[in-house]
Design an enzyme around this catalytic site. Sequence first.
Site, PDB file in Angstrom:
ATOM      1  N   SER A 259       9.110  30.520  -5.797  1.00 46.08           N
ATOM      2  CA  SER A 259       8.266  29.636  -4.998  1.00 46.08           C
ATOM      3  C   SER A 259       8.709  29.655  -3.540  1.00 46.08           C
ATOM      4  O   SER A 259       9.798  30.143  -3.207  1.00 46.08           O
ATOM      5  CB  SER A 259       8.340  28.201  -5.532  1.00 46.08           C
ATOM      6  OG  SER A 259       9.612  27.633  -5.239  1.00 46.08           O
ATOM      7  N   LYS A 260       7.861  29.100  -2.683  1.00 45.41           N
ATOM      8  CA  LYS A 260       8.199  28.988  -1.269  1.00 45.41           C
ATOM      9  C   LYS A 260       9.471  28.165  -1.088  1.00 45.41           C
ATOM     10  O   LYS A 260      10.283  28.427  -0.201  1.00 45.41           O
ATOM     11  CB  LYS A 260       7.046  28.359  -0.496  1.00 45.41           C
ATOM     12  CG  LYS A 260       7.321  28.191   1.001  1.00 45.41           C
ATOM     13  CD  LYS A 260       6.143  27.569   1.708  1.00 45.41           C
ATOM     14  CE  LYS A 260       6.425  27.387   3.184  1.00 45.41           C
ATOM     15  NZ  LYS A 260       7.534  26.454   3.449  1.00 45.41           N
ATOM     16  N   ARG A 261       9.652  27.164  -1.948  1.00 43.92           N
ATOM     17  CA  ARG A 261      10.837  26.317  -1.871  1.00 43.92           C
ATOM     18  C   ARG A 261      12.116  27.138  -2.023  1.00 43.92           C
ATOM     19  O   ARG A 261      13.125  26.872  -1.374  1.00 43.92           O
ATOM     20  CB  ARG A 261      10.765  25.241  -2.961  1.00 43.92           C
ATOM     21  CG  ARG A 261      10.934  23.826  -2.428  1.00 43.92           C
ATOM     22  CD  ARG A 261      10.735  22.780  -3.515  1.00 43.92           C
ATOM     23  NE  ARG A 261       9.340  22.397  -3.674  1.00 43.92           N
ATOM     24  CZ  ARG A 261       8.577  22.738  -4.692  1.00 43.92           C
ATOM     25  NH1 ARG A 261       9.042  23.488  -5.658  1.00 43.92           N
ATOM     26  NH2 ARG A 261       7.334  22.334  -4.757  1.00 43.92           N
ATOM     27  N   ASP A 264      12.759  28.825   1.296  1.00 46.74           N
ATOM     28  CA  ASP A 264      13.263  27.865   2.279  1.00 46.74           C
ATOM     29  C   ASP A 264      14.717  27.511   1.995  1.00 46.74           C
ATOM     30  O   ASP A 264      15.534  27.370   2.910  1.00 46.74           O
ATOM     31  CB  ASP A 264      12.413  26.586   2.253  1.00 46.74           C
ATOM     32  CG  ASP A 264      10.986  26.817   2.740  1.00 46.74           C
ATOM     33  OD1 ASP A 264      10.750  27.853   3.404  1.00 46.74           O
ATOM     34  OD2 ASP A 264      10.112  25.985   2.444  1.00 46.74           O
ATOM     35  N   SER A 284       5.454  28.991   8.431  1.00 42.78           N
ATOM     36  CA  SER A 284       6.277  29.607   7.385  1.00 42.78           C
ATOM     37  C   SER A 284       6.642  31.023   7.811  1.00 42.78           C
ATOM     38  O   SER A 284       5.812  31.751   8.335  1.00 42.78           O
ATOM     39  CB  SER A 284       5.520  29.649   6.050  1.00 42.78           C
ATOM     40  OG  SER A 284       5.151  28.346   5.647  1.00 42.78           O
TER      41      SER A 284
END
Length: 509
Positions: A259-261, A264, A284
């Site tokens: 995921s993007k999480r 990050d 992003s």
Amino acid sequence: MTPRVRFAPSPTGPLHIGGVRTALFNYLFARRHGGTMVLRIEDTDSQRFVPGAEDYINESLAWLGITIDEGVREGGPYGPYKQSERRDIYREHVKQLLDAGRAYIAFDTPEELEAARQATPNFQYDASTRGRMRNSLTLGDEETRRLIDAGEKYVVRFLVEPGRDVTVDDMVRGLVTINSSILDDKVLYKSADDLPTYHLANIVDDHLMKITHVIRGEEWLPSAPLHVLLYEAFGWTDTMPRFVHLPLLLKPDGKGKLSKRDGDRLGFPVFPLEWHDPKSGDISSGYREKGYLPEAVVNFLALLGWNPGDDSEIMSIDELTSKFDFARCSKAGAKFDYEKGRWFNHKYIQALPAEKLTELFKDVLAKNGVDTAAFSDEYIGRAAEMVKERINFPAELWDQARFFFVAPDSYDPKAVKKRWSEQTPAIMDELIGELNKLPETLPADVAEPAILGWIADKGYHLGNVMNAFRLAVVGECKGPHMFAITELMGRDEVERRIRRAVSEIKLAE
């Protein structure tokens, strides 16, 4: 059969790196077999449409070198290639299913559906529940027509008959059989926006666009039996495509889908290009803006869930194409090893032609305020060449080679304490004298033996003298081979830097 494949993203936001891999595998398979790559925009979810997302998809694929044969921009014989422009086609096919008794109209409101969920554990709209819901099967034709004429919103649901074994022939997973009793009556069309859902639109489009292989992520595998039933309902079993469900991309650590999480949290992009969210204003990061080369990203992604059958790792897109075979795809999910992605980028930077590396470095220098016109391309290229083994991304060239363009205005305190003594200024003055005996260009094969011979003849400590020399020229005791540095800079610049260091470096009291 010459393949026709399609990549069919929805313009609901930036293209996830998992979607990029799906596009890549479609592309490699099509090119391997001389087939056609179709880009279809599935924009039937009007509530989630995001301005700019379609352009982002096209730009991402172009940057990666995934060329499209037919699509919204390219045109082609089976357009339109944007689903919102195919409403009439979908209406016709919805009517066909209704007329054949393979679908029905449902008027249940969100509140009624929620009440059903509360009343029935694990509720789904299927053969066991449709008889007590508000639909054309329970209301009859006359009431159904009255409600439609009165403008009541409705959906069209597919009528799934229970108790049938439905088999999906998947090129990665083999034969997958499920019983139709576990399927719900999926919504195929919504009158509220006069658009079909994914389930109807993609089946109709795949058939009409003559798609031979549906290559998509594993998350779509549960919908495949429904799609088989839809092909049967339309009488299209002879043209049903082969299914290929690719393994999921998994988190680098722990369990679950990437995921993007995760990006990050661990400091890597999950989008090909930088994305500016038009609603929130959030930015992003993207692989392109982080300094990844597109060839490296393609190579890295191709080996997530697939292997070439040998020990090859560094492969161009043409080499990947020549070896690509779904028989070597994994069924298990692929861990997203972002460190390996950096390694690929490092390898591709090392292999760049000198001119390309020079151009990349010129961009980096300009961003850091250096007037690149003051230096020749040869000078810039040789500086980059000396440090390229130390970098993973072009931006890192600045940290490794800035001293070639900007003389140090400070000196590493630890190095000063260790390598600079009261005697050092006098030794550095002697060193200048020795350098002035050499050709102005300070060729390394001449300068190195001469200076090392002088140090030995004088009985000086080699490490102290050479590190003080490096400290004066570079500002710290690290960098490429010292005599390669001085050859590129030339005697005048080297002398200036030594004299400045002698003047500027002060020992602690």
